[in-house]
Design a protein around this motif. Structure first.
Motif, short mmCIF file in Angstrom:
data_model
loop_
_atom_site.label_atom_id
_atom_site.label_comp_id
_atom_site.label_asym_id
_atom_site.label_seq_id
_atom_site.Cartn_x
_atom_site.Cartn_y
_atom_site.Cartn_z
N ASP A 40 0.83 -1.20 0.00
CA ASP A 40 0.00 0.00 0.00
C ASP A 40 0.87 1.26 0.00
N LEU A 41 0.31 2.31 -0.55
CA LEU A 41 0.98 3.62 -0.53
C LEU A 41 0.60 4.34 0.75
N LYS A 42 1.58 4.97 1.38
CA LYS A 42 1.30 5.76 2.57
C LYS A 42 1.16 7.22 2.14
N MET A 43 0.01 7.81 2.45
CA MET A 43 -0.30 9.17 2.01
C MET A 43 -0.66 10.06 3.19
N HIS A 44 -0.44 11.35 3.01
CA HIS A 44 -0.89 12.38 3.96
C HIS A 44 -1.88 13.26 3.22
N PHE A 45 -3.06 13.44 3.79
CA PHE A 45 -4.10 14.26 3.19
C PHE A 45 -4.34 15.49 4.04
N SER A 53 -7.75 20.36 6.48
CA SER A 53 -7.97 21.80 6.61
C SER A 53 -6.60 22.46 6.68
N ASP A 54 -6.56 23.76 6.97
CA ASP A 54 -5.29 24.48 6.96
C ASP A 54 -4.22 23.84 7.83
N ASN A 55 -4.56 23.40 9.01
CA ASN A 55 -3.57 22.86 9.95
C ASN A 55 -3.82 21.41 10.33
N LEU A 56 -4.68 20.73 9.59
CA LEU A 56 -5.05 19.37 9.96
C LEU A 56 -4.78 18.42 8.80
N TYR A 57 -3.96 17.40 9.08
CA TYR A 57 -3.62 16.39 8.09
C TYR A 57 -4.00 15.01 8.61
N ALA A 58 -4.25 14.09 7.68
CA ALA A 58 -4.56 12.72 8.05
C ALA A 58 -3.65 11.78 7.28
N LYS A 59 -3.31 10.66 7.91
CA LYS A 59 -2.51 9.64 7.24
C LYS A 59 -3.45 8.57 6.72
N ALA A 60 -3.08 7.97 5.58
CA ALA A 60 -3.92 6.91 5.01
C ALA A 60 -3.04 5.94 4.24
N LYS A 61 -3.49 4.70 4.19
CA LYS A 61 -2.86 3.70 3.36
C LYS A 61 -3.77 3.48 2.16
#
Length: 191
Positions: free
Chosen positions: A92-97, A100-108
């Motif tokens: 799987d690819l590890k991504m950061h989404f 909002s301006d200061n909020l990121y989420a990690k996802a596979k």
């Protein structure tokens, strides 16, 4: 000479009329629609100046929009190319989404053959990776060409604004000289 004609023809297509330089103010003022009234001539020139300023505002706005659009398209194109390079990978690819301006989420993200592109106006479509790359490449080329055209139009428009402003000054100076001559005083302003 042929370059000059093609440039004029090109400007007609973009919808920006060419301002005519008033070389002989006396002849310009003798035209039937002006009737030697400097106020009418200045009002006409001011109206043209306002139209050019409005066009300049619209082109500047379009340029600002395109300058933000081009990097967004480039980023999307790079992501699609990265997904293409990893589509045959078993992991799987590890991504950061950015949420909002200061909020990121990690996802596979599992390898995929498809991607959804946001086309605007509340429209998102699913594309095969190859088709998405072609579409984004075409959009990027069109946006860059449009940005170059807007830059050329802005340069042409600035020249037209300068011509109109010089015309306004020449007509104003002509009127001052005419009024001073009517009063019998020597003119202090030269055109």
């Amino acid at each position: 000479m042929s370059d000059e004609r093609s440039e004029v023809a090109e400007k007609v297509v973009t919808g920006i009329p060419k301002a005519v330089f008033v070389d002989d103010v006396d002849e310009y003022m003798k035209r039937a629609d002006i009737n030697e009234s400097a106020e009418v001539a200045l009002r006409n020139l001011e109206e043209s100046h306002s139209k050019y300023k409005f066009m300049e505002y619209n082109l500047t706005t379009k340029k600002a929009r395109l300058k933000t659009q081009v990097p967004d398209i480039k980023t999307s194109l790079n992501i699609v190319r990265h997904l293409q390079s990893k589509k045959d990978s078993p992991e799987d690819l590890k991504m950061h989404f950015q949420l909002s301006d200061n909020l990121y989420a990690k996802a596979k993200v599992p390898p995929t053959e498809k991607v959804c592109l946001w086309l605007g106006a509340n429209v998102m479509l699913e594309y095969q990776l190859d088709d998405a790359e072609k579409l984004l490449q075409k959009n990027q080329e069109a946006a860059i060409a449009s940005l170059e055209q807007v830059d050329a139009d802005l340069g042409f428009l600035r020249d037209q604004l300068t011509t109109i402003e010089v015309n306004m000054a020449r007509v104003y100076n002509w009127d001052v000289k005419r009024r001073q001559a009517a009063k019998g005083t020597s003119p202090a302003i030269s055109s």
